[in-house]
Design an enzyme around this catalytic site. Structure first.
Site: not given
Ligand SMILES: *Cc1c(COP(=O)(O)O)cnc(C)c1O
Length: 429
Positions: A106-107
């Site tokens: 997700f980063k």
């Protein structure tokens, strides 16, 4: 939008300054002076909007006029160049898959947004910034990929030696160009401490250091997008929503809470942790007592002193009674996580990696308090990133997605360091 330091309300800066400083000079995290409320019409018609349109509306007030609208739209479009599927696991239980970006974590969202903001701010400048980042696993790869080749930026990544997965290590040590990986003899907290020290070191001022950890508002704020995307999909069910975030530095969950403060209808948040249980203990006994981090199979959450928790408390004016109405936090050890991974796989034929499985556990527990609700947990990474855990537990063989294949046969390049002085000497070089 102006941002203030959580240590001093009178210290206020612009969006650009907050992004390029990372942390306020008094060590406080930056926080927006107000949380904008979205009009009801936005939520009434959200299903007619694309993810990019939603994200643009949400982030615009936080950037203000510091980036022109057409530029910001371009930044948001490039940031969200992949899908965010919501997958049904069981009745009323969904996995929000945040791992379809270039590094499969997700980063990518925050890293891509932040790098493009900095590139915009540097467009006419001749200066260099150093983005300094500590990683427990996934941040490093996402930041390396997001900032590769960005004008005027050198990236220095600190990671704990032998405490990240092989694929994670490849992702952050093989890109070269403006990316350098420092392999630290220690745990994640040692890396984070060194980074914090460097930001406060007067003799490094001229190096224009900034952070790409979730303490940086440009890394953190875009993470609120996901909660709106899930809402858009689940709205038609007409049931209250509960969400569980597998939490380490508490950036995701904090972004979810800011989304709620903007008007997004989420009934309850669960911050689910692995054995690093500082926040669950705090909710039990009211004492905030960080501990050194413990290594677990969900290593990207091995954080003993979560940086964003103070932002969450700020949103509740440090009023614990109000806070606990909206928020729970549960802890699960590696054994429980493995059992959950197996259960999800046998019951639903879904492959959850350890972080997602921790999120699932917290969600199932909290849904018992809200039987009328629908829940979703964040699946924060692709299982392939933790293949050495996932394959033996589920007794399966994962195929390698092309994003990962492209780094596997590249050569690792890192510089070993063990003390703050090593880091400082490297930055001064
Ligand atoms: C970073 C990370 C987390 C923790 O997210 P926070 O926002 O720091 O709480 C969870 N899972 C994965 C895979 C991560 O990389």
């Amino acid at each position: 939008m102006k941002y203030y330091s959580l240590n001093n309300k009178n210290h206020q800066v612009s969006f650009e300054e907050a992004v390029t400083n990372g942390l306020a000079p008094d060590k406080g995290l930056y926080f927006p002076i107000e949380i904008p409320k979205l009009p009801q019409a936005f939520f009434d018609t959200i299903e007619s909007l694309s993810n990019i349109e939603i994200a643009f509306e949400i982030i615009r007030p936080y950037v203000g006029n510091e980036i022109p609208e057409d530029e910001l739209k371009k930044i948001v479009t490039e940031t969200l160049s992949f899908e965010f599927p919501l997958v049904k696991i069981e009745e009323n239980v969904f996995s929000l898959e945040l791992f379809h970006g270039p590094t499969m974590a997700f980063k990518d969202v925050g890293a891509r947004f932040m790098s493009r903001c900095i590139a915009y701010f540097n467009r006419n400048k001749n200066q260099k910034n150093i983005v300094l980042v500590a990683t427990s696993g996934d941040t490093g790869g996402a930041v390396a990929s997001g900032f590769l080749d960005v004008k005027g930026v050198d990236v220095v990544i600190l990671y704990p030696s032998e405490k990240v997965s092989d694929i994670q290590e490849k992702q952050l040590t093989t890109l070269g160009q403006n990316i350098t990986a420092l392999e630290v003899d220690g745990v994640f907290d040692d890396c984070q401490d060194m980074v914090k020290k460097a930001f406060l070191d007067e003799s490094l001022k001229h190096k224009n250091l900034t952070s790409a950890n979730s303490i940086n508002i440009a890394r953190w704020l875009p993470q609120m997008f996901y909660f709106f995307f899930a809402y858009k999909e689940l709205k038609k069910n007409n049931k209250p929503l509960v969400t569980s975030c597998p939490s380490g530095n508490f950036g995701n969950i904090c972004a979810g809470i800011i989304a709620k403060k903007m008007g997004l209808s989420i009934q309850h948040f669960v911050a689910t942790t692995n054995a690093n249980d500082t926040v669950p203990r705090f909710l039990e006994n009211g004492k905030y007592e960080p501990k050194p981090s413990i290594a677990t199979i969900s290593n990207a959450m091995d954080v003993g002193n979560p940086s964003n928790f103070v932002r969450i408390l700020e949103m509740y004016d440090h009023d614990l009674t109000a806070f606990e109405k909206d928020f729970s936090s549960y802890t699960y050890n590696d054994e429980e996580t493995k059992v959950a991974m197996k259960e999800i796989y046998t019951k639903s034929n879904y492959i959850a990696e350890p972080h997602g499985a921790v999120g699932y556990l917290g969600l199932i527990k909290e849904l018992k308090n809200h039987p009328e609700s629908i829940g979703f947990f964040l699946e924060t990474a692709h299982p392939i990133k933790f293949l050495d855990v996932v394959e033996p537990i589920l007794k399966i063989k994962l195929s390698i997605p092309k994003q990962i294949e492209s780094v596997l046969n590249k050569e690792k390049k890192s510089i070993k360091i063990s003390t703050y002085n090593d880091l400082k000497n490297h930055l001064l070089k």
